[in-house]
Design a protein around this motif. Structure first.
Motif, PDB file in Angstrom:
ATOM      1  N   CYS A   1       0.918  -1.289  -0.072  1.00  0.00           N
ATOM      2  CA  CYS A   1      -0.015   0.158   0.128  1.00  0.00           C
ATOM      3  C   CYS A   1       0.831   1.235   0.112  1.00  0.00           C
ATOM      4  O   CYS A   1       1.969   1.089   0.120  1.00  0.00           O
ATOM      5  CB  CYS A   1      -0.831  -0.036   1.310  1.00  0.00           C
ATOM      6  SG  CYS A   1      -0.058   0.020   2.832  1.00  0.00           S
ATOM      7  N   GLY A   2       0.222   2.473  -0.069  1.00  0.00           N
ATOM      8  CA  GLY A   2       0.682   3.755   0.000  1.00  0.00           C
ATOM      9  C   GLY A   2       0.534   4.103   1.403  1.00  0.00           C
ATOM     10  O   GLY A   2      -0.666   4.102   1.928  1.00  0.00           O
TER      11      GLY A   2
ATOM     12  N   GLU B   1      -4.805   1.437  -0.636  1.00  0.00           N
ATOM     13  CA  GLU B   1      -4.644   0.264  -1.768  1.00  0.00           C
ATOM     14  C   GLU B   1      -5.719  -0.008  -2.445  1.00  0.00           C
ATOM     15  O   GLU B   1      -6.572   1.015  -2.597  1.00  0.00           O
ATOM     16  CB  GLU B   1      -4.113  -0.945  -0.867  1.00  0.00           C
ATOM     17  CG  GLU B   1      -4.976  -1.122   0.459  1.00  0.00           C
ATOM     18  CD  GLU B   1      -6.285  -2.039  -0.013  1.00  0.00           C
ATOM     19  OE1 GLU B   1      -7.260  -1.261  -0.069  1.00  0.00           O
ATOM     20  OE2 GLU B   1      -6.182  -3.202   0.264  1.00  0.00           O
ATOM     21  N   MET B   2      -5.953  -1.082  -2.921  1.00  0.00           N
ATOM     22  CA  MET B   2      -6.931  -1.329  -4.279  1.00  0.00           C
ATOM     23  C   MET B   2      -7.843  -2.367  -4.038  1.00  0.00           C
ATOM     24  O   MET B   2      -8.559  -2.808  -5.075  1.00  0.00           O
ATOM     25  CB  MET B   2      -6.409  -1.425  -5.529  1.00  0.00           C
ATOM     26  CG  MET B   2      -5.292   0.014  -5.903  1.00  0.00           C
ATOM     27  SD  MET B   2      -4.653  -0.017  -7.365  1.00  0.00           S
ATOM     28  CE  MET B   2      -6.030  -0.324  -8.554  1.00  0.00           C
TER      29      MET B   2
HETATM   30  N1  URA Z   1      -0.273  -0.096  -3.555  1.00  0.00           N
HETATM   31  C1  URA Z   1      -1.167   1.120  -3.930  1.00  0.00           C
HETATM   32  O1  URA Z   1      -2.289   0.691  -4.246  1.00  0.00           O
HETATM   33  N2  URA Z   1      -0.758   2.295  -3.877  1.00  0.00           N
HETATM   34  C2  URA Z   1       0.514   2.461  -3.356  1.00  0.00           C
HETATM   35  O2  URA Z   1       0.832   3.771  -3.164  1.00  0.00           O
HETATM   36  C3  URA Z   1       1.506   1.677  -3.170  1.00  0.00           C
HETATM   37  C4  URA Z   1       1.274   0.396  -3.620  1.00  0.00           C
END
Ligand code: URA
Ligand code: R2B
Length: 310
Positions: free
Chosen positions: A142-143, A248-249
């Motif tokens: 993630c960020g 994240e996603m």
């Molecule tokens: N995954 C994401 O979705 N965003 C990020 O900034 C880094 C990893």
């Protein structure tokens, strides 16, 4: 129109097996789990998967293969003589799946559609295999928002792009919401397994789930950008002020579908960067590789602890 489930609705069967909330499935001669390259008649799913307790998912096939080897070593699991770890879903050419005793390690790809397809088939797999009280855990990247690269983040609530604690579905042209609820007790238990000796922080906080990595996460470095750096910072600071610690996603779809199935779930991600300081993911490869092991180490502690209690 977000519909909350009563306790009764989300209950599993009293024997702990996963209840399928779709009566069509038991009427079918065979249920083909197309993207896993498995079927309820072509395979003895109960024999193959009936002992599964932990379903660990993450984006890439390689990370999940590494996790399978890591957890095998960690729990001291021995594969049956003469066999090797193999990708059970290799012939789907979509996802990878490895089994180490009670642990499944599965890749889910990037973003909601990919995770959604996998979740439907994994939940049905748990049902066909009659798994008892399986726990689903996403191990991701993630960020960070105001947290440094390498920080491990346990999600307490998953929020969509409009900061709603639900996932929006379009079904037969209608929009519905399902609550994106994760197991708070499991999140706290995972946090308690962080060690003061770990050379990094492990925190709990809210996670923003977006449908894009670039414009959708307020990045200035996509192929397009029609907002200013100032707009971006205002947005990220608003997120931070709402208790969001990472972006994240996959978290809302993961939380919504596990909750809808009555399956306990958690999301643990490592931050690859602090978005308050930039957009590009530029840490050295070796550093990122080590960071990505951190959520795995935490989950391994949890799995070892649960297994030692049984
Ligand atoms: N995954 C994401 O979705 N965003 C990020 O900034 C880094 C990893
Ligand atoms: C984290 O990393 C991926 C994007 O780089 C995405 O799957 C996510 O949630």
């Amino acid at each position: 129109n977000s519909h909350s489930l009563s306790e009764e609705e989300i209950d599993e069967y009293s024997d702990g097996t996963v209840r399928l909330r779709n009566s069509n499935i038991e009427l079918m001669d065979q249920d083909i789990l197309y993207h896993l390259a498995l079927g309820s008649e072509s395979h003895d799913l109960q024999e193959m998967f009936g002992d599964v307790k932990f379903v660990c998912m993450g984006g890439t096939p390689k990370r999940m293969e590494n996790f399978a080897h890591f957890i095998m070593e960690d729990i001291g699991y021995k594969l049956p003589a003469g066999t090797q770890l193999q990708d059970i879903s290799a012939y789907s050419y979509r996802y990878s799946m490895y089994k180490v005793g009670p642990v499944l390690s599965v890749s889910h790809g990037m973003g909601t559609p990919s995770v959604s397809i996998l979740m439907h088939e994994m939940i049905k797999l748990m049902y066909h295999a009659k798994c008892i009280d399986p726990i689903f855990i996403r191990i991701g990247t993630c960020g960070g928002i105001g947290v440094e690269g390498g920080t491990v983040i346990i999600t307490e609530d998953a929020l969509d792009g409009q900061l709603r604690n639900s996932h929006e579905f379009t079904i037969l042209g209608e929009t519905i919401h399902r609550p994106a609820k994760l197991d708070k007790k499991l999140a706290r238990e995972l946090k308690s397994l962080a060690s003061p000796d770990d050379p990094y922080d492990t925190i709990i906080g809210k996670t923003l789930c977006t449908n894009d990595f670039y414009e959708g996460q307020g990045r200035l470095d996509g192929a397009f950008c029609e907002f200013s750096e100032n707009d971006k910072m205002t947005y990220l600071e608003k997120l931070r002020d709402n208790g969001v610690v990472n972006i994240e996603m996959e978290s809302t779809i993961f939380a919504a579908l596990t909750h809808h199935a009555g399956i306990k779930a958690a999301v643990v991600c490592v931050a690859l960067l602090n978005r308050l300081n930039g957009d590009q993911v530029n840490a050295p490869k070796e550093v990122m590789h080590e960071w990505q092991q951190r959520p795995q180490i935490l989950i391994a502690r949890y799995i070892r602890k649960v297994l030692s209690q049984n």
